[in-house]
Design a protein around this motif. Structure first.
Motif, mmCIF file in Angstrom:
data_model
loop_
_atom_site.group_PDB
_atom_site.id
_atom_site.type_symbol
_atom_site.label_atom_id
_atom_site.label_comp_id
_atom_site.label_asym_id
_atom_site.label_seq_id
_atom_site.Cartn_x
_atom_site.Cartn_y
_atom_site.Cartn_z
ATOM 1 N N LEU A 34 0.813 -1.228 0.000
ATOM 2 C CA LEU A 34 0.000 0.000 0.000
ATOM 3 C C LEU A 34 0.843 1.272 0.000
ATOM 4 C CD1 LEU A 34 -1.534 0.488 3.576
ATOM 5 C CD2 LEU A 34 0.732 -0.422 3.058
ATOM 6 N N ALA A 36 3.011 4.373 -1.214
ATOM 7 C CA ALA A 36 3.956 4.790 -2.244
ATOM 8 C C ALA A 36 4.357 3.676 -3.233
ATOM 9 C CB ALA A 36 5.185 5.400 -1.586
ATOM 10 N N GLY A 55 -5.148 -0.594 0.443
ATOM 11 C CA GLY A 55 -5.145 -0.412 1.899
ATOM 12 C C GLY A 55 -4.727 -1.626 2.704
ATOM 13 N N MET A 57 -2.432 -3.415 4.375
ATOM 14 C CA MET A 57 -1.056 -3.414 4.882
ATOM 15 C C MET A 57 -0.662 -4.797 5.391
ATOM 16 S SD MET A 57 0.751 -0.539 7.242
ATOM 17 C CE MET A 57 2.526 -0.537 7.427
ATOM 18 N N GLY A 83 8.010 -0.292 6.119
ATOM 19 C CA GLY A 83 6.974 -0.385 7.154
ATOM 20 C C GLY A 83 6.115 -1.610 6.930
ATOM 21 N N MET A 87 5.860 -5.056 9.334
ATOM 22 C CA MET A 87 4.576 -5.520 9.874
ATOM 23 C C MET A 87 4.281 -6.966 9.491
ATOM 24 S SD MET A 87 0.831 -3.754 9.497
ATOM 25 C CE MET A 87 0.970 -2.270 10.435
ATOM 26 N N ASN A 110 12.996 3.283 2.821
ATOM 27 C CA ASN A 110 13.270 4.717 3.034
ATOM 28 C C ASN A 110 13.388 5.032 4.523
ATOM 29 O OD1 ASN A 110 10.620 4.430 3.755
ATOM 30 N ND2 ASN A 110 9.775 5.955 2.338
ATOM 31 N N ARG A 112 11.214 5.021 6.674
ATOM 32 C CA ARG A 112 10.085 5.881 7.076
ATOM 33 C C ARG A 112 8.758 5.194 6.760
ATOM 34 N NH1 ARG A 112 14.264 8.320 7.520
ATOM 35 N NH2 ARG A 112 14.690 10.554 7.437
ATOM 36 N N TYR A 113 7.721 5.557 7.536
ATOM 37 C CA TYR A 113 6.340 5.297 7.135
ATOM 38 C C TYR A 113 5.930 6.507 6.294
ATOM 39 C CZ TYR A 113 6.251 1.756 10.856
ATOM 40 O OH TYR A 113 6.508 0.662 11.651
ATOM 41 N N GLY A 114 6.212 6.435 4.993
ATOM 42 C CA GLY A 114 6.055 7.601 4.142
ATOM 43 C C GLY A 114 4.635 8.126 4.103
ATOM 44 N N GLU A 115 3.710 7.219 3.891
ATOM 45 C CA GLU A 115 2.324 7.588 3.637
ATOM 46 C C GLU A 115 1.680 8.329 4.811
ATOM 47 O OE1 GLU A 115 1.517 6.935 0.678
ATOM 48 O OE2 GLU A 115 -0.573 7.565 0.721
ATOM 49 N N THR A 116 2.104 7.998 6.018
ATOM 50 C CA THR A 116 1.412 8.547 7.190
ATOM 51 C C THR A 116 2.174 9.714 7.831
ATOM 52 O OG1 THR A 116 2.412 6.700 8.375
ATOM 53 C CG2 THR A 116 0.082 6.504 7.827
HETATM 54 C C1 LIG Z 1 -3.120 -2.334 9.318
HETATM 55 C C2 LIG Z 1 -2.749 -0.940 8.941
HETATM 56 N N1 LIG Z 1 -2.014 -0.193 9.793
HETATM 57 C C3 LIG Z 1 -1.644 1.063 9.461
HETATM 58 C C4 LIG Z 1 -2.031 1.598 8.260
HETATM 59 C C5 LIG Z 1 -1.666 3.027 7.910
HETATM 60 N N2 LIG Z 1 -0.589 3.110 6.955
HETATM 61 C C6 LIG Z 1 -0.844 3.279 5.640
HETATM 62 S S1 LIG Z 1 0.539 3.410 4.730
HETATM 63 C C7 LIG Z 1 1.509 3.249 6.110
HETATM 64 C C8 LIG Z 1 2.995 3.372 6.034
HETATM 65 C C9 LIG Z 1 3.637 2.539 4.962
HETATM 66 O O1 LIG Z 1 5.037 2.662 5.085
HETATM 67 P P1 LIG Z 1 5.977 1.848 4.138
HETATM 68 O O2 LIG Z 1 5.450 0.491 3.946
HETATM 69 O O3 LIG Z 1 7.376 1.965 4.651
HETATM 70 O O4 LIG Z 1 5.823 2.612 2.736
HETATM 71 P P2 LIG Z 1 6.454 4.026 2.267
HETATM 72 O O5 LIG Z 1 5.273 4.952 2.091
HETATM 73 O O6 LIG Z 1 7.416 4.513 3.292
HETATM 74 O O7 LIG Z 1 7.119 3.723 0.952
HETATM 75 C C10 LIG Z 1 0.744 3.081 7.247
HETATM 76 C C11 LIG Z 1 1.278 2.953 8.631
HETATM 77 C C12 LIG Z 1 -2.790 0.770 7.390
HETATM 78 N N3 LIG Z 1 -3.170 1.206 6.173
HETATM 79 N N4 LIG Z 1 -3.128 -0.469 7.753
#
Ligand SMILES: Cc1ncc(C[n+]2csc(CCOP(=O)(O)OP(=O)(O)O)c2C)c(N)n1
Ligand SMILES: [Mg+2]
Length: 203
Positions: A34, A36, A55, A57, A83, A87, A110, A112-116
């Motif tokens: 999900l 980026a 969505g 994750m 991220g 998980m 990265n 980081r949790y980019g999206e949030t």
């Molecule tokens: C179960 C669940 N927890 C939290 C979220 C919120 N969420 C959406 S994107 C994201 C971060 C994703 O980070 P990463 O996988 O590192 O991708 P990046 O954007 O950094 O490339 C989170 C915490 C979600 N969608 N579903």
């Protein structure tokens, strides 16, 4: 020396890496986690053999594993955020136990949790996902930090014996959204029809 693949902080640009890995992709199947990674695979060229997870994750590696087992004659690549991978670490143990020869998992790290909102993940604190994958008995595990290393990763994805795992250290850049279709029914039907042909319409 400057390159379009590398940022001013000397880190790889995520879309340049993905563009290189999805160039001339043949019948490669692609799952992306999900946020980026979804926008990235779409930015380099939307494709019916892409399955962006929107969505869901922590599902990408298990989706890729199931696909690789169901389609043993096709190569499958999963792009997962760090991220996302943190998980779903248990999925790596299942990949290591199953050892699908046609599966590659590429983590876009990265830190980081980019999206949030770009909160730091545990990889920023030294957690080494490549070491985790090695510990899960995945035979080919790489960490990629430079442009020169991308060619080796591409070879592993297209010609290597999987499963392959790679952590690619990327710049924590926030890029414009490039959205794939958002309707799950459309995405699923498009993907099934592309992979299975007309058979998908009747089952
Ligand atoms: C179960 C669940 N927890 C939290 C979220 C919120 N969420 C959406 S994107 C994201 C971060 C994703 O980070 P990463 O996988 O590192 O991708 P990046 O954007 O950094 O490339 C989170 C915490 C979600 N969608 N579903
Ligand atoms: Mg991330």
């Amino acid at each position: 020396m400057t390159s379009p693949m590398v940022s001013s902080s000397n880190l790889l640009h995520r879309r340049a890496v993905i563009g290189e890995l999805l160039r001339d992709r043949g019948d490669l199947l692609c799952v992306a986690s999900l946020g980026a990674p979804n926008w990235d695979i779409t930015a380099v060229g939307d494709h019916p053999n892409n399955f962006p997870l929107w969505g869901a994750m922590a599902a990408s590696v298990m989706m890729g594993l199931g696909l690789a087992i169901a389609q043993p004659n096709r190569r499958v690549i999963v792009f997962a955020g760090d991220g996302e991978m943190l998980m779903s670490l248990g999925a790596l143990a299942t990949v290591g136990a199953q050892k699908p020869r046609n599966l590659s998992v590429v983590v876009l790290d990265n830190e980081r949790y980019g999206e949030t909102g770009m909160q730091k993940t545990h990889t920023a604190a030294g957690v080494d996902l490549t070491a985790v994958a090695k510990g899960c008995a995945i035979p080919t595990c790489l960490t990629v930090k430079t442009e020169a290393e991308i060619a080796g990763l591409r070879r592993a994805v297209y010609e290597g014996e999987g499963p392959v795992f790679a952590t690619v250290k990327i710049d924590p850049e926030a890029l414009p959204f490039v959205l794939p279709p958002s309707d799950g029914v459309i995405l699923t039907t498009r993907f099934r029809q592309s992979v299975l042909g007309n058979e998908a319409l009747y089952n």
